[in-house]
Design an enzyme around this catalytic site. Sequence first.
Site, mmCIF file in Angstrom:
data_model
loop_
_atom_site.group_PDB
_atom_site.id
_atom_site.type_symbol
_atom_site.label_atom_id
_atom_site.label_comp_id
_atom_site.label_asym_id
_atom_site.label_seq_id
_atom_site.Cartn_x
_atom_site.Cartn_y
_atom_site.Cartn_z
ATOM 1 N N SER A 154 44.277 33.045 37.493
ATOM 2 C CA SER A 154 43.424 31.963 36.971
ATOM 3 C C SER A 154 44.197 30.654 36.828
ATOM 4 O O SER A 154 45.413 30.658 36.629
ATOM 5 C CB SER A 154 42.867 32.342 35.598
ATOM 6 O OG SER A 154 42.274 33.602 35.620
HETATM 7 N N1 SAH Z 1 44.508 37.798 34.551
HETATM 8 C C1 SAH Z 1 45.069 37.818 35.881
HETATM 9 C C2 SAH Z 1 44.107 37.293 36.924
HETATM 10 C C3 SAH Z 1 42.919 38.158 37.027
HETATM 11 S S1 SAH Z 1 41.988 38.055 38.529
HETATM 12 C C4 SAH Z 1 46.389 37.060 35.954
HETATM 13 O O1 SAH Z 1 46.848 36.521 34.938
HETATM 14 O O2 SAH Z 1 46.982 37.052 37.022
HETATM 15 C C5 SAH Z 1 40.899 39.376 38.153
HETATM 16 C C6 SAH Z 1 41.501 40.744 38.315
HETATM 17 O O3 SAH Z 1 40.536 41.683 37.856
HETATM 18 C C7 SAH Z 1 41.802 41.119 39.762
HETATM 19 O O4 SAH Z 1 43.167 41.426 39.890
HETATM 20 C C8 SAH Z 1 40.909 42.336 40.016
HETATM 21 O O5 SAH Z 1 41.489 43.302 40.856
HETATM 22 C C9 SAH Z 1 40.697 42.867 38.614
HETATM 23 N N2 SAH Z 1 39.519 43.703 38.396
HETATM 24 C C10 SAH Z 1 38.261 43.571 38.877
HETATM 25 N N3 SAH Z 1 37.469 44.574 38.393
HETATM 26 C C11 SAH Z 1 38.251 45.342 37.592
HETATM 27 C C12 SAH Z 1 38.024 46.522 36.805
HETATM 28 N N4 SAH Z 1 36.833 47.121 36.738
HETATM 29 N N5 SAH Z 1 39.058 47.049 36.119
HETATM 30 C C13 SAH Z 1 40.285 46.471 36.156
HETATM 31 N N6 SAH Z 1 40.571 45.360 36.868
HETATM 32 C C14 SAH Z 1 39.562 44.805 37.595
#
Ligand code: SAH
Length: 225
Positions: free
Chosen positions: A62
């Site tokens: 993000s």
């Molecule tokens: N907070 C992260 C960025 C998140 S991007 C950072 O600081 O880098 C969103 C993430 O959510 C992605 O890596 C994606 O794979 C994950 N995601 C999507 N659905 C999910 C689920 N059901 N359980 C766990 N992770 C999930």
Amino acid sequence: MDSFASRRNGLVENLRQAGFLKKKEVIAALLKVPREEFIPIGLKDSAYADSPLPSFDGQTISAPHMVAIMCELLDLKPGQIVLEVGAGTGYHAAVCAEIVAPSNLPEPLWGHVFAIERISSLVEFASHNLQECGYDNRVSIFKGDGTMGLKERSPFDRILVTAAAPRIPPPLMMQLKDGGKMVIPVGEVFSVQNLILLVRNSEEFKETAYGGCVFVPLYGKYGWD
Ligand code: SAH
């Protein structure tokens, strides 16, 4: 070109002036965590641009202003137990850890961050980054479907979801402590989404919308197919 540290200071100053950053704990955490260490090689030069960046498998880290907004809304305090759904690179988890378990506080007073990620390559990437930066004693990464929460470590003081859900997953609501807070983007896939703050008061949940945002989709049992 300025050093990463001076670019980090510059970014935090810009976020303050723009009104995204107010709380001293959040400011201190953003000044401390080296975002460049959580960015894939080849993109590190953009670590202090205020924009999302690609991680792996079509996912993103993000934008710093979104990390700031979410941490401010969560009202994180030392000692709290936090769940992050969507660990990605581990950066946001490290920022939360700097607030709930700051290095200058004795360890018995530390809180902890539990972070779930569904993609194996990111579980490895986040674990590696957190270890390299010295956060592996304050952040634990789990692989799985975060829409189910993490019952064995619940209840949580704070929950942050960093992928956009079609609706707030009921297990996350149930795993929030009384008086706890959750921040979660809710809305369509790569389209209109709203950042929601949910506050639990016994069996009542109060929702406040904080405006538009764009996150990658939250997949899973209570997410998208
Ligand atoms: N907070 C992260 C960025 C998140 S991007 C950072 O600081 O880098 C969103 C993430 O959510 C992605 O890596 C994606 O794979 C994950 N995601 C999507 N659905 C999910 C689920 N059901 N359980 C766990 N992770 C999930």
